[in-house]
Design an enzyme around this catalytic site. Structure first.
Site, PDB file in Angstrom:
ATOM      1  N   GLU A   1     101.353  21.371  -8.455  1.00 54.72           N
ATOM      2  CA  GLU A   1     101.896  21.705  -7.142  1.00 54.72           C
ATOM      3  C   GLU A   1     101.066  21.108  -6.009  1.00 54.72           C
ATOM      4  O   GLU A   1      99.854  20.955  -6.119  1.00 54.72           O
ATOM      5  CB  GLU A   1     101.969  23.227  -6.984  1.00 54.72           C
ATOM      6  CG  GLU A   1     103.064  23.800  -7.860  1.00 54.72           C
ATOM      7  CD  GLU A   1     103.261  25.289  -7.677  1.00 54.72           C
ATOM      8  OE1 GLU A   1     104.374  25.753  -7.942  1.00 54.72           O
ATOM      9  OE2 GLU A   1     102.316  25.981  -7.282  1.00 54.72           O
TER      10      GLU A   1
ATOM     11  N   CYS B   1      97.634  19.926   0.756  1.00 56.08           N
ATOM     12  CA  CYS B   1      96.739  20.502  -0.248  1.00 56.08           C
ATOM     13  C   CYS B   1      97.113  19.906  -1.609  1.00 56.08           C
ATOM     14  O   CYS B   1      98.222  20.103  -2.105  1.00 56.08           O
ATOM     15  CB  CYS B   1      96.902  22.017  -0.232  1.00 56.08           C
ATOM     16  SG  CYS B   1      95.912  22.849  -1.473  1.00 56.08           S
TER      17      CYS B   1
ATOM     18  N   CYS C   1      93.081  24.639 -15.118  1.00 58.87           N
ATOM     19  CA  CYS C   1      91.664  24.570 -14.745  1.00 58.87           C
ATOM     20  C   CYS C   1      90.842  25.178 -15.872  1.00 58.87           C
ATOM     21  O   CYS C   1      91.263  26.134 -16.493  1.00 58.87           O
ATOM     22  CB  CYS C   1      91.424  25.335 -13.434  1.00 58.87           C
ATOM     23  SG  CYS C   1      89.754  25.118 -12.777  1.00 58.87           S
TER      24      CYS C   1
ATOM     25  N   CYS D   1      87.941  31.356 -12.746  1.00 53.57           N
ATOM     26  CA  CYS D   1      87.442  32.272 -11.722  1.00 53.57           C
ATOM     27  C   CYS D   1      88.343  33.513 -11.759  1.00 53.57           C
ATOM     28  O   CYS D   1      89.574  33.387 -11.854  1.00 53.57           O
ATOM     29  CB  CYS D   1      87.485  31.619 -10.337  1.00 53.57           C
ATOM     30  SG  CYS D   1      86.459  30.135 -10.271  1.00 53.57           S
TER      31      CYS D   1
ATOM     32  N   CYS E   1      91.459  33.982  -9.395  1.00 56.53           N
ATOM     33  CA  CYS E   1      92.342  32.829  -9.149  1.00 56.53           C
ATOM     34  C   CYS E   1      93.441  32.747 -10.204  1.00 56.53           C
ATOM     35  O   CYS E   1      93.158  32.761 -11.400  1.00 56.53           O
ATOM     36  CB  CYS E   1      91.508  31.541  -9.146  1.00 56.53           C
ATOM     37  SG  CYS E   1      92.504  30.044  -8.997  1.00 56.53           S
TER      38      CYS E   1
ATOM     39  N   GLY F   1      92.987  23.038  -9.996  1.00 61.61           N
ATOM     40  CA  GLY F   1      91.965  22.273 -10.698  1.00 61.61           C
ATOM     41  C   GLY F   1      90.667  22.110  -9.936  1.00 61.61           C
ATOM     42  O   GLY F   1      90.564  22.433  -8.743  1.00 61.61           O
ATOM     43  N   GLU F   2      89.661  21.616 -10.648  1.00 62.26           N
ATOM     44  CA  GLU F   2      88.338  21.390 -10.073  1.00 62.26           C
ATOM     45  C   GLU F   2      88.155  19.876  -9.892  1.00 62.26           C
ATOM     46  O   GLU F   2      87.981  19.139 -10.862  1.00 62.26           O
ATOM     47  CB  GLU F   2      87.278  21.974 -11.027  1.00 62.26           C
ATOM     48  CG  GLU F   2      85.850  21.592 -10.702  1.00 62.26           C
ATOM     49  CD  GLU F   2      85.456  21.791  -9.241  1.00 62.26           C
ATOM     50  OE1 GLU F   2      85.520  22.922  -8.743  1.00 62.26           O
ATOM     51  OE2 GLU F   2      85.080  20.798  -8.590  1.00 62.26           O
TER      52      GLU F   2
ATOM     53  N   SER G   1      87.098  20.468  -2.148  1.00 58.74           N
ATOM     54  CA  SER G   1      86.578  21.807  -2.420  1.00 58.74           C
ATOM     55  C   SER G   1      86.111  21.896  -3.863  1.00 58.74           C
ATOM     56  O   SER G   1      86.831  21.499  -4.783  1.00 58.74           O
ATOM     57  CB  SER G   1      87.675  22.843  -2.154  1.00 58.74           C
ATOM     58  OG  SER G   1      87.242  24.127  -2.506  1.00 58.74           O
TER      59      SER G   1
ATOM     60  N   LEU H   1      82.141  29.684  -2.455  1.00 59.23           N
ATOM     61  CA  LEU H   1      80.932  30.474  -2.721  1.00 59.23           C
ATOM     62  C   LEU H   1      81.290  31.882  -3.215  1.00 59.23           C
ATOM     63  O   LEU H   1      80.937  32.272  -4.312  1.00 59.23           O
ATOM     64  CB  LEU H   1      80.068  30.529  -1.454  1.00 59.23           C
ATOM     65  CG  LEU H   1      78.696  31.159  -1.647  1.00 59.23           C
ATOM     66  CD1 LEU H   1      77.828  30.321  -2.582  1.00 59.23           C
ATOM     67  CD2 LEU H   1      77.983  31.345  -0.307  1.00 59.23           C
ATOM     68  N   HIS H   2      81.921  32.663  -2.393  1.00 62.30           N
ATOM     69  CA  HIS H   2      82.518  33.959  -2.756  1.00 62.30           C
ATOM     70  C   HIS H   2      81.561  35.084  -3.106  1.00 62.30           C
ATOM     71  O   HIS H   2      82.007  36.228  -3.261  1.00 62.30           O
ATOM     72  CB  HIS H   2      83.525  33.809  -3.901  1.00 62.30           C
ATOM     73  CG  HIS H   2      84.556  32.747  -3.685  1.00 62.30           C
ATOM     74  ND1 HIS H   2      85.203  32.566  -2.490  1.00 62.30           N
ATOM     75  CD2 HIS H   2      85.057  31.794  -4.515  1.00 62.30           C
ATOM     76  CE1 HIS H   2      86.049  31.557  -2.591  1.00 62.30           C
ATOM     77  NE2 HIS H   2      85.971  31.065  -3.808  1.00 62.30           N
TER      78      HIS H   2
ATOM     79  N   CYS I   1      96.588  30.063  -1.166  1.00 59.11           N
ATOM     80  CA  CYS I   1      95.422  29.759  -2.005  1.00 59.11           C
ATOM     81  C   CYS I   1      95.411  30.617  -3.253  1.00 59.11           C
ATOM     82  O   CYS I   1      95.559  31.828  -3.183  1.00 59.11           O
ATOM     83  CB  CYS I   1      94.133  30.099  -1.254  1.00 59.11           C
ATOM     84  SG  CYS I   1      93.751  28.983   0.038  1.00 59.11           S
TER      85      CYS I   1
HETATM   86  N1  SAH Z   1      88.592  24.363  -7.910  1.00 61.41           N
HETATM   87  C1  SAH Z   1      88.225  24.101  -6.573  1.00 61.41           C
HETATM   88  C2  SAH Z   1      89.404  23.646  -5.766  1.00 61.41           C
HETATM   89  C3  SAH Z   1      90.526  24.662  -5.689  1.00 61.41           C
HETATM   90  S1  SAH Z   1      90.424  25.309  -4.123  1.00 61.41           S
HETATM   91  C4  SAH Z   1      87.555  25.306  -5.966  1.00 61.41           C
HETATM   92  O1  SAH Z   1      87.590  26.365  -6.578  1.00 61.41           O
HETATM   93  O2  SAH Z   1      86.963  25.156  -4.916  1.00 61.41           O
HETATM   94  C5  SAH Z   1      91.210  26.773  -4.214  1.00 61.41           C
HETATM   95  C6  SAH Z   1      90.585  27.703  -3.179  1.00 61.41           C
HETATM   96  O3  SAH Z   1      91.364  28.895  -3.164  1.00 61.41           O
HETATM   97  C7  SAH Z   1      89.178  28.098  -3.601  1.00 61.41           C
HETATM   98  O4  SAH Z   1      88.335  28.324  -2.508  1.00 61.41           O
HETATM   99  C8  SAH Z   1      89.443  29.371  -4.310  1.00 61.41           C
HETATM  100  O5  SAH Z   1      88.296  30.127  -4.404  1.00 61.41           O
HETATM  101  C9  SAH Z   1      90.537  29.994  -3.460  1.00 61.41           C
HETATM  102  N2  SAH Z   1      91.319  30.999  -4.181  1.00 61.41           N
HETATM  103  C10 SAH Z   1      91.554  31.066  -5.505  1.00 61.41           C
HETATM  104  N3  SAH Z   1      92.292  32.167  -5.803  1.00 61.41           N
HETATM  105  C11 SAH Z   1      92.534  32.785  -4.641  1.00 61.41           C
HETATM  106  C12 SAH Z   1      93.274  33.966  -4.292  1.00 61.41           C
HETATM  107  N4  SAH Z   1      93.896  34.689  -5.192  1.00 61.41           N
HETATM  108  N5  SAH Z   1      93.320  34.312  -2.991  1.00 61.41           N
HETATM  109  C13 SAH Z   1      92.710  33.541  -2.049  1.00 61.41           C
HETATM  110  N6  SAH Z   1      92.015  32.421  -2.313  1.00 61.41           N
HETATM  111  C14 SAH Z   1      91.918  32.053  -3.597  1.00 61.41           C
HETATM  112 FE1  SF4 Z   2      88.134  28.567  -9.960  1.00 62.59          FE
HETATM  113 FE2  SF4 Z   2      89.029  26.623  -8.350  1.00 62.59          FE
HETATM  114 FE3  SF4 Z   2      89.607  26.577 -10.965  1.00 62.59          FE
HETATM  115 FE4  SF4 Z   2      90.744  28.434  -9.412  1.00 62.59          FE
HETATM  116  S1  SF4 Z   2      91.055  26.216  -9.264  1.00 62.59           S
HETATM  117  S2  SF4 Z   2      89.805  28.758 -11.447  1.00 62.59           S
HETATM  118  S3  SF4 Z   2      89.122  28.818  -7.936  1.00 62.59           S
HETATM  119  S4  SF4 Z   2      87.574  26.425 -10.044  1.00 62.59           S
END
Ligand code: SAH
Ligand code: SF4
Length: 432
Positions: free
Chosen positions: A151, A166, A173, A177, A180, A230-231, A262, A285-286, A404
């Site tokens: 997407e 985006c 992935c 996390c 996510c 994805g990362e 990111s 960071l979170h 997100c």
């Molecule tokens: N994998 C990379 C790029 C994806 S960015 C990364 O994690 O940075 C996706 C962003 O959305 C990240 O900052 C992630 O932490 C945030 N995100 C993931 N799940 C979310 C959710 N349920 N609500 C709000 N933000 C979320």
């Molecule tokens: Fe974590 Fe980013 Fe992968 Fe979601 S897309 S699982 S936030 S690394």
């Protein structure tokens, strides 16, 4: 909910020892100590190769020209007995004019157009689904040649004629996390260069934004955020090549200042990204303690906060005018106390930083809850009082599950339900 109730998380696949930045820097001065960062990079890239995308060819064997570097484009011309200078001409048509049909390339003779069409295509990902939210956010579900999907979301600015695209870097992935939705989906494969560039080009098609606006001329699709599925630093080579194509001044010409990558904190790849691409960096960071971050972002067990912050301090493309964005998802009762806000300020010391507070976007099956408005405001105030900007990222496109962390899985489920009643939409001609 307590942090210990978060879903159990898997350790990242490798069993090799964590690499520390000071250790790695030390190794630069003392050649007898192995450069662990370089070793880690090699390991990461070897792993990425296991998830490589399929070759960019149509079923009838024609090669896709999208995603080739200028040199590769020249080589492709030589392969069909043409002069490499054709590459310059084609680059202009493909990336400046946005042409997908050789017959539209009016500076190329008719016989040559026919010859090109015999061997090549200028592809776009197929659009399996496209939805526009009440707030104008538009989500594309792209289907690639092998049937895999990812997407892409366009988020228009509410006040001006510009907006962010985006982009996804992987199908699924590996990183799981806990907050996510994408992370609940196993990594299927990395996206290839034409698939990454193609997401942006297809989004531009949808808004008719061709030819590429020159220089500082305003653009509707004005920035790219690599914040989709994805990362990106686990698919660095393809992402880097795609960004170089997008930044090329003779084509799409989007400045590196308008691209933000990111990462959840793939420390060994960060310096390389800054040196080679010079794009803006965002860090997911979170959490401000390793104990909590180990739970929320399992990659932290491999690259803990101290190393992550050291890599941020050393990020080559950051400055006071180009700050690193620290993304901080606000989870009620988990990471949103005033004490944590103060600790965040302490961690950011010495880094040109800004903070982006992200209200948690809920998804079915997740136990987390978004922080209250009062908590958000109090947390943001502490950061702002310390001199950092701390905007709260308003969720966009929630009604179409484009916000997100909501990408892919939900649309996959919805489409699965639809396909029971209907045939899936077919990719467009020339598409993957
Ligand atoms: N994998 C990379 C790029 C994806 S960015 C990364 O994690 O940075 C996706 C962003 O959305 C990240 O900052 C992630 O932490 C945030 N995100 C993931 N799940 C979310 C959710 N349920 N609500 C709000 N933000 C979320
Ligand atoms: Fe974590 Fe980013 Fe992968 Fe979601 S897309 S699982 S936030 S690394």
């Amino acid at each position: 909910m307590t942090t210990s109730s978060a879903a159990p998380v898997a350790m990242p696949a490798s069993s090799s020892a964590p690499t520390s930045v000071p250790e790695a820097l030390g190794s630069l001065q003392n050649t007898s100590v192995p450069d662990l960062t370089a070793a880690e990079r090699t390991r990461i890239q070897a792993k990425a190769a296991l998830f490589a995308p399929p070759p960019a060819r149509t079923a009838d064997g024609r090669k896709d020209l999208v995603g080739l570097s200028r040199e590769e484009l020249g080589q492709a011309m030589v392969e069909i007995g043409e002069k490499p200078f054709r590459a310059k001409q084609l680059w202009h048509w493909i990336y400046h004019q946005g042409a997908t049909d050789f017959s539209a390339m009016s500076t190329i003779s008719k016989p040559m157009q026919a010859k090109l069409a015999e061997h090549f295509v200028v592809g776009r990902p197929g659009i399996a689904d496209e939805q526009t939210s009440k707030d104008e956010t538009r989500k594309f579900l792209f289907r690639f040649r092998d049937g895999q999907e990812a997407e892409t979301v366009y988020i228009p600015d509410r006040r001006e004629d510009r907006g962010a695209v985006c982009i996804s870097s992987q199908v699924g992935c590996t990183l799981s996390c806990t907050f996510c939705h994408t992370g609940t989906q196993k990594l299927v494969r990395n996206l290839g260069v034409p698939e990454i560039v193609g997401q942006f080009m297809a989004a531009r098609d949808s808004y008719g934004e061709w030819p590429s606006p020159a220089g500082d001329t305003p653009r509707l699709l004005s920035t790219i955020v690599l914040m989709g599925m994805g990362e990106p630093l686990y698919n660095y080579d393809n992402v880097a090549k795609a960004m170089k194509i997008i930044m090329d001044g003779d084509g799409i010409g989007l400045s590196r200042r308008r691209i933000t990558l990111s990462t959840s904190g793939v420390v060994p790849m960060m310096a390389r990204c800054g040196e080679e691409l010079g794009v803006n960096l965002a860090i997911s960071l979170h959490a401000v303690t390793d104990e909590l971050r180990d739970q929320l972002v399992p990659l932290n067990r491999k690259y803990p906060i101290k190393e992550l912050m050291a890599a941020c301090r050393a990020y080559p493309a950051a400055s006071n005018s180009r700050r690193i964005t620290f993304e901080y998802i606000m989870l009620r009762g988990i990471n949103d106390s005033d004490a944590e806000a103060r600790e965040l300020v302490r961690l950011l010391k010495g880094i040109p930083a800004k903070v982006n507070l992200i209200p948690f976007n809920p998804w079915p099956g997740s136990d987390f809850k978004p922080s209250t408005r009062e908590r958000l405001a109090s947390f943001a105030n502490i950061i702002m009082d310390a001199g950092y900007s701390a905007p709260i990222r308003m969720p966009r496109g929630r009604d179409i599950l484009a916000a997100c962390g909501q990408l892919k899985t939900a649309s996959e489920r919805r489409r699965r339900a639809e396909t029971l009643a209907d045939t899936p939409p077919l990719p467009a001609p020339n598409s993957w």
